[in-house]
Design an enzyme around this catalytic site. Structure first.
Site, PDB file in Angstrom:
ATOM      1  N   LYS A   1       0.839  -1.203   0.000  1.00  0.00           N
ATOM      2  CA  LYS A   1       0.000   0.000   0.000  1.00  0.00           C
ATOM      3  C   LYS A   1       0.871   1.249   0.000  1.00  0.00           C
ATOM      4  CE  LYS A   1      -3.376   2.507   2.895  1.00  0.00           C
ATOM      5  NZ  LYS A   1      -4.247   2.908   1.772  1.00  0.00           N
ATOM      6  N   HIS A   2       0.421   2.309  -0.719  1.00  0.00           N
ATOM      7  CA  HIS A   2       1.046   3.627  -0.626  1.00  0.00           C
ATOM      8  C   HIS A   2       0.622   4.260   0.705  1.00  0.00           C
ATOM      9  CE1 HIS A   2       2.755   3.872  -4.578  1.00  0.00           C
ATOM     10  NE2 HIS A   2       1.599   3.851  -5.218  1.00  0.00           N
ATOM     11  N   VAL A   3       1.498   4.284   1.673  1.00  0.00           N
ATOM     12  CA  VAL A   3       1.139   4.861   2.972  1.00  0.00           C
ATOM     13  C   VAL A   3       2.422   5.115   3.764  1.00  0.00           C
ATOM     14  CG1 VAL A   3       0.954   2.645   4.200  1.00  0.00           C
ATOM     15  CG2 VAL A   3      -0.453   4.598   4.940  1.00  0.00           C
TER      16      VAL A   3
END
Length: 426
Positions: A199-201
């Site tokens: 995930k992009h986070v």
């Protein structure tokens, strides 16, 4: 005529002749003493010149090392002076043997000082500190993360672990409120190990919310090249086609904004390309900060190019991440992942190179024009701490491989021309 001159010869008194002889002898003695004094001075000057030459011979390399490594010690300087003293006076009769032994000794000192002290591999292996066989890849945008995600998808089949990723979002939020961080930790932890989640986070501390710590991995890229890649990525026609298919009501951007090139944006002082230190700009343009994905969700991580965000990001990498790879050095990155996280990355290097053409077509942006080095240098002046963080990650990656003490690993990698070109197309 000759007879007349002989008759008029002037006779010189005896005492006068003795005086002339005495003066001549005195001058001769004075010249002899003065010549001997000059000869002595010349010999001393020659000896001094030889000593200076010996000193330069002994210290030339130390000066070079001081320039290159910036940590030549006072002890080295003291030893050089002692070497000069040993080669003057009575001991000068042992010139070459003493000088050579001193050079050898100095080289040994240099070797001891410059020998890299390597940690053991377990000291750099945060994988062993994870509480569960769960790989969490909080991927930074535009660092080849799509390629790594596809690689993980294929490795999941070969190495038998679960592959999971977050759903495509209308608005991707990388900084989460504490409640949302807890939800994310619960979602990731719900997957049955061994499993991976992508995930992009920003970095999320699972243990803060009572969940086991996963194995953290990520990848970084040259900050300026990455921000240029992001600039053209969000302007690519296919990007908006995909977005419209997923979200039909999504409005299209202004055509003038889409056509604006990066060089014009920088040189005109456009707000989008100013990259001001300390500025906080949430939203789509905030992907310029690579450190944000390692620093975390706290407000102190948001100011651009800040010292506190840099230090926090470094600390998190050292304490939490198993491997942080470098896009420009795929061999080192995949080798480190294989050695430090074998459960998930066994066979990654071979798979990547065997299917290179397939991986290089992922997310390739043919609409990205070249950017001049002059413009890149203007941008680099504002990315000082982002660049420092990137270099820090590179050094840590190479240190991890050196700690393995494997002679088959060569650092740094000799970049393949085709691969480098494809990186620039991302």
């Amino acid at each position: 005529m000759d007879h007349i001159f002989r008759q008029r010869r002037i006779s010189v008194p005896k005492r006068t002749s003795e005086l002339v002889a005495l003066v001549a002898v005195s001058c001769t003695l004075f010249l002899f003493l003065h010549t001997r004094d000059l000869s002595t001075k010349l010999r001393r000057m020659q000896r001094l010149n030889d000593d200076v030459t010996a000193f330069n011979h002994l210290t030339d390399r130390i000066q070079t090392d001081r320039t290159e490594h910036a940590y030549a010690s006072a002890q080295e300087y003291k030893e050089a002076l002692e070497a000069i003293r040993r080669n003057t006076g009575a001991e000068r009769s042992k010139p070459q043997r003493t000088l050579e032994s001193e050079i050898t000794k100095s080289e040994e000192v240099d070797q001891e000082m410059h020998e890299e002290v390597l940690p053991d591999p377990w000291e750099l292996n945060n994988t062993a500190r994870a509480d569960v066989e769960l790989l969490f890849f909080n991927r930074v945008p535009k660092v080849g993360s799509q390629t790594f995600m596809e690689l993980l998808r294929r490795l999941a089949i070969r190495n038998e672990f679960g592959f999971h990723r977050d759903a495509v979002q209308r608005v991707e939020t990388i900084r989460l409120a504490p409640a949302d961080q807890q939800v994310l930790a619960s979602i990731v932890s719900a997957h049955t190990p061994p499993a991976s989640y992508i995930k992009h986070v920003c970095y999320t501390n699972f243990t803060r919310y009572g969940y086991p710590s996963p194995i953290y991995v990520n990848v970084v890229r040259d900050p300026v090249e990455r921000v240029i890649s992001w600039y053209y990525y969000v302007r690519a026609p296919w990007y908006y086609v995909e977005r419209k298919r997923a979200f039909p009501d999504l409005p299209l951007p202004d055509p003038a904004w889409l056509k604006k090139d990066f060089e014009t944006c920088v040189l005109s002082g456009d707000r989008e390309c100013r990259y001001l230190e300390g500025e906080t700009h949430e939203g789509i343009g905030d992907h310029r900060r690579q450190t944000l994905f390692f620093c975390g969700h706290d407000p102190q991580c948001t100011p651009f190019n800040s010292q506190e965000a840099l230090q926090r990001a470094k600390r998190v990498v050292e304490q939490q991440y198993a491997v942080v790879g470098v896009l420009e050095d795929m061999n080192s990155t995949l080798t480190a992942m294989e050695r430090y996280i074998p459960r998930f990355f066994r066979g990654a290097l071979q798979m990547y190179w065997e299917e290179l053409n397939k991986f290089n077509r992922i997310n390739r942006n043919a609409f990205k024009p070249p950017v001049s080095e002059a413009v890149k240098q203007i941008v680099r002046a504002n990315f000082t701490r982002e660049i420092e963080f990137y270099e820090f990650c590179k050094q840590r990656l190479h240190m991890q491989l050196k700690a393995l003490k494997d002679s088959s690993i060569t650092l740094p990698e000799i970049t393949n021309t085709r691969t480098a070109t494809n990186f620039n197309m991302l």
